[in-house]
Design a protein around this motif. Structure first.
Motif, short mmCIF file in Angstrom:
data_model
loop_
_atom_site.label_atom_id
_atom_site.label_comp_id
_atom_site.label_asym_id
_atom_site.label_seq_id
_atom_site.Cartn_x
_atom_site.Cartn_y
_atom_site.Cartn_z
N SER A 118 -45.25 -34.43 -15.25
CA SER A 118 -44.23 -33.73 -16.03
C SER A 118 -44.22 -34.23 -17.47
O SER A 118 -43.22 -34.80 -17.92
N PRO A 119 -45.32 -34.04 -18.21
CA PRO A 119 -45.41 -34.59 -19.58
C PRO A 119 -44.38 -34.03 -20.53
O PRO A 119 -44.05 -34.68 -21.53
N LEU A 120 -43.84 -32.84 -20.27
CA LEU A 120 -42.84 -32.24 -21.16
C LEU A 120 -41.42 -32.57 -20.72
O LEU A 120 -40.46 -32.11 -21.35
N GLY A 121 -41.26 -33.34 -19.67
CA GLY A 121 -39.94 -33.77 -19.25
C GLY A 121 -39.31 -32.86 -18.21
O GLY A 121 -39.75 -31.75 -17.94
N VAL A 122 -38.25 -33.37 -17.60
CA VAL A 122 -37.48 -32.67 -16.57
C VAL A 122 -36.00 -32.86 -16.90
O VAL A 122 -35.58 -33.98 -17.25
N PRO A 123 -35.19 -31.83 -16.83
CA PRO A 123 -33.77 -32.00 -17.15
C PRO A 123 -33.07 -32.92 -16.17
O PRO A 123 -33.45 -33.00 -15.00
N ARG A 124 -32.07 -33.62 -16.65
CA ARG A 124 -31.27 -34.46 -15.76
C ARG A 124 -30.36 -33.58 -14.90
O ARG A 124 -29.73 -32.66 -15.40
N CYS A 125 -30.29 -33.90 -13.62
CA CYS A 125 -29.47 -33.10 -12.71
C CYS A 125 -28.01 -33.08 -13.15
O CYS A 125 -27.32 -32.06 -13.01
N LEU A 126 -27.52 -34.19 -13.70
CA LEU A 126 -26.13 -34.28 -14.12
C LEU A 126 -25.80 -33.32 -15.26
O LEU A 126 -24.64 -32.98 -15.48
N ASN A 127 -26.84 -32.89 -16.00
CA ASN A 127 -26.62 -32.02 -17.15
C ASN A 127 -26.66 -30.54 -16.79
O ASN A 127 -26.41 -29.69 -17.66
N LEU A 128 -26.99 -30.21 -15.54
CA LEU A 128 -27.11 -28.81 -15.14
C LEU A 128 -25.80 -28.32 -14.54
O LEU A 128 -25.23 -28.98 -13.68
N ARG A 129 -25.35 -27.18 -15.01
CA ARG A 129 -24.08 -26.63 -14.56
C ARG A 129 -24.24 -25.14 -14.26
O ARG A 129 -25.19 -24.50 -14.72
N GLY A 130 -23.31 -24.60 -13.52
CA GLY A 130 -23.26 -23.17 -13.31
C GLY A 130 -24.20 -22.68 -12.23
O GLY A 130 -24.68 -23.43 -11.38
N VAL A 131 -24.50 -21.40 -12.29
CA VAL A 131 -25.37 -20.76 -11.30
C VAL A 131 -26.82 -21.12 -11.61
O VAL A 131 -27.27 -21.06 -12.75
N SER A 132 -27.55 -21.51 -10.58
CA SER A 132 -28.94 -21.92 -10.79
C SER A 132 -29.82 -20.74 -11.17
O SER A 132 -29.61 -19.61 -10.72
N LEU A 133 -30.81 -21.00 -12.02
CA LEU A 133 -31.76 -19.97 -12.41
C LEU A 133 -32.61 -19.54 -11.22
O LEU A 133 -32.98 -20.36 -10.38
N ARG A 134 -32.92 -18.27 -11.15
CA ARG A 134 -33.72 -17.74 -10.03
C ARG A 134 -35.20 -18.00 -10.25
O ARG A 134 -35.68 -18.07 -11.38
N ASN A 135 -35.91 -18.14 -9.14
CA ASN A 135 -37.37 -18.17 -9.17
C ASN A 135 -37.85 -16.73 -9.28
O ASN A 135 -37.66 -15.93 -8.35
N LEU A 136 -38.48 -16.38 -10.39
CA LEU A 136 -38.93 -15.00 -10.61
C LEU A 136 -40.40 -14.80 -10.24
O LEU A 136 -40.90 -13.69 -10.32
N ALA A 137 -41.07 -15.89 -9.85
CA ALA A 137 -42.48 -15.77 -9.44
C ALA A 137 -42.56 -15.39 -7.97
O ALA A 137 -43.18 -16.07 -7.14
N LEU A 138 -41.92 -14.29 -7.61
CA LEU A 138 -41.85 -13.83 -6.23
C LEU A 138 -42.15 -12.34 -6.15
O LEU A 138 -41.75 -11.57 -7.02
N ALA A 146 -33.28 -43.35 -12.75
CA ALA A 146 -33.77 -43.98 -13.98
C ALA A 146 -34.73 -43.04 -14.72
O ALA A 146 -35.91 -43.34 -14.92
N CYS A 147 -34.21 -41.89 -15.13
CA CYS A 147 -35.04 -40.87 -15.77
C CYS A 147 -35.39 -41.29 -17.21
O CYS A 147 -34.53 -41.82 -17.92
N PRO A 148 -36.62 -41.05 -17.66
CA PRO A 148 -36.97 -41.36 -19.04
C PRO A 148 -36.22 -40.45 -20.00
O PRO A 148 -35.69 -39.41 -19.62
N ALA A 149 -36.18 -40.85 -21.27
CA ALA A 149 -35.69 -39.95 -22.30
C ALA A 149 -36.61 -38.75 -22.36
O ALA A 149 -37.79 -38.83 -22.01
N GLU A 150 -36.10 -37.61 -22.81
CA GLU A 150 -36.86 -36.36 -22.75
C GLU A 150 -38.22 -36.48 -23.42
O GLU A 150 -39.20 -35.92 -22.94
N ALA A 151 -38.29 -37.20 -24.54
CA ALA A 151 -39.56 -37.31 -25.27
C ALA A 151 -40.46 -38.43 -24.75
O ALA A 151 -41.55 -38.64 -25.29
N ALA A 152 -40.01 -39.14 -23.72
CA ALA A 152 -40.75 -40.32 -23.26
C ALA A 152 -41.43 -40.12 -21.91
O ALA A 152 -41.96 -41.08 -21.35
N TYR A 153 -41.44 -38.90 -21.38
CA TYR A 153 -42.03 -38.68 -20.07
C TYR A 153 -43.53 -38.97 -20.06
O TYR A 153 -44.06 -39.58 -19.14
N HIS A 154 -44.23 -38.52 -21.09
CA HIS A 154 -45.69 -38.73 -21.12
C HIS A 154 -46.01 -40.22 -21.14
O HIS A 154 -46.90 -40.69 -20.42
#
Length: 257
Positions: free
Chosen positions: A148-168, A128-136
């Motif tokens: 997460s006041p700026l929102g979090v993407p829905r897992c269903l909307n993510l496709r392809g190769v995952s982005l790398r963690n570059l803070a390493l 039951a994720c809020p709308a992107e502008a409604a997280y706050h």
């Protein structure tokens, strides 16, 4: 929403969602103050309701509280209280946002202090994720799995190769901080970029600020998500220390040119 100015500090005041409060004979740990003043208990609760970071109200009170009277009130960003008959603490009762789960894009790991190697990609939202502008606004009514006041993407909307963690450090990133806490809680600045969420964390001095942590990437990058992991949840009495922290992103002079 509106802002309340306290000296040089501004606290965002949002339209209040009325919460219930549980009363305890005790006081909340020092250092977690958000706001203080002389006011009625009703006014203190209204202010605490309007500040998402407010978790409790503490006042020195040896006898019963009279609703219409004004008392010196401290609004706190911590709910950890210690028994003391000379003080009264009201803890805000915030319920979890039911049906909302955050996890990593690949691997299924939910928000927890587990090794980062068990999952990859950015955090995303299921259920039951809020709308992107409604997280706050949602955070004011109930507790999301993470701030997460700026929102979090829905897992269903993510496709392809995952982005790398570059803070390493393995990605060529380097880290520095303003000072080092000389006790076991501080595992050293490299602990912030070793890819491990569990087991260790960095800790600056508590005084002599402003304190800071700086992360430098090996080359200019496009940032899609920043995830900050606070100290372990078992240290709830000190989680408030991250309240008010400011996050800034800067391009290097050569890149800006």
């Amino acid at each position: 929403s509106r802002r309340l100015c306290l000296g040089h500090t501004y606290i965002k005041m949002s339209p209040a969602v009325a919460h219930s409060y549980t009363r305890y004979r005790g006081w909340v740990v020092m250092g977690s103050d958000l706001l203080n003043g002389t006011m009625s208990i009703g006014r203190a609760q209204e202010l605490c309701d309007a500040i998402p970071d407010c978790m409790s109200i503490t006042t020195a009170l040896g006898t019963g509280m009279v609703t219409s009277r004004k008392y010196p009130m401290l609004l706190k960003a911590s709910a950890t209280w210690f028994e003391d008959p000379a003080h009264l603490t009201l803890v805000k009762q915030r319920t979890p946002c039911h049906g909302v789960t955050y996890r990593r894009m690949n691997g299924g790991t939910r928000l927890a202090y587990e090794p980062a190697s068990s999952a990859t990609g950015p955090y995303c939202c299921e259920g039951a994720c809020p709308a992107e502008a409604a997280y706050h606004a949602r955070e004011e009514a109930c507790d999301l799995p993470a701030a997460s006041p700026l929102g979090v993407p829905r897992c269903l909307n993510l496709r392809g190769v995952s982005l790398r963690n570059l803070a390493l450090s393995s990605e060529g990133s380097s880290a520095a901080m303003s000072s080092a806490w000389p006790h076991a809680e501080n595992a050293g600045v490299q602990a912030a970029i070793d890819g491990r969420v569990a087991g260790s964390y960095v800790h600056t001095e508590c005084s002599g600020g402003p304190q800071w942590f700086n992360l430098t990437f090996a080359q200019p990058i496009a940032v899609h998500q920043v995830a900050l992991h606070n100290r372990p949840l078992s240290s709830n009495d000190l989680l408030y220390r991250l309240v008010g922290a400011r996050l800034s992103l800067h391009a290097s002079a050569s890149f800006a040119a």
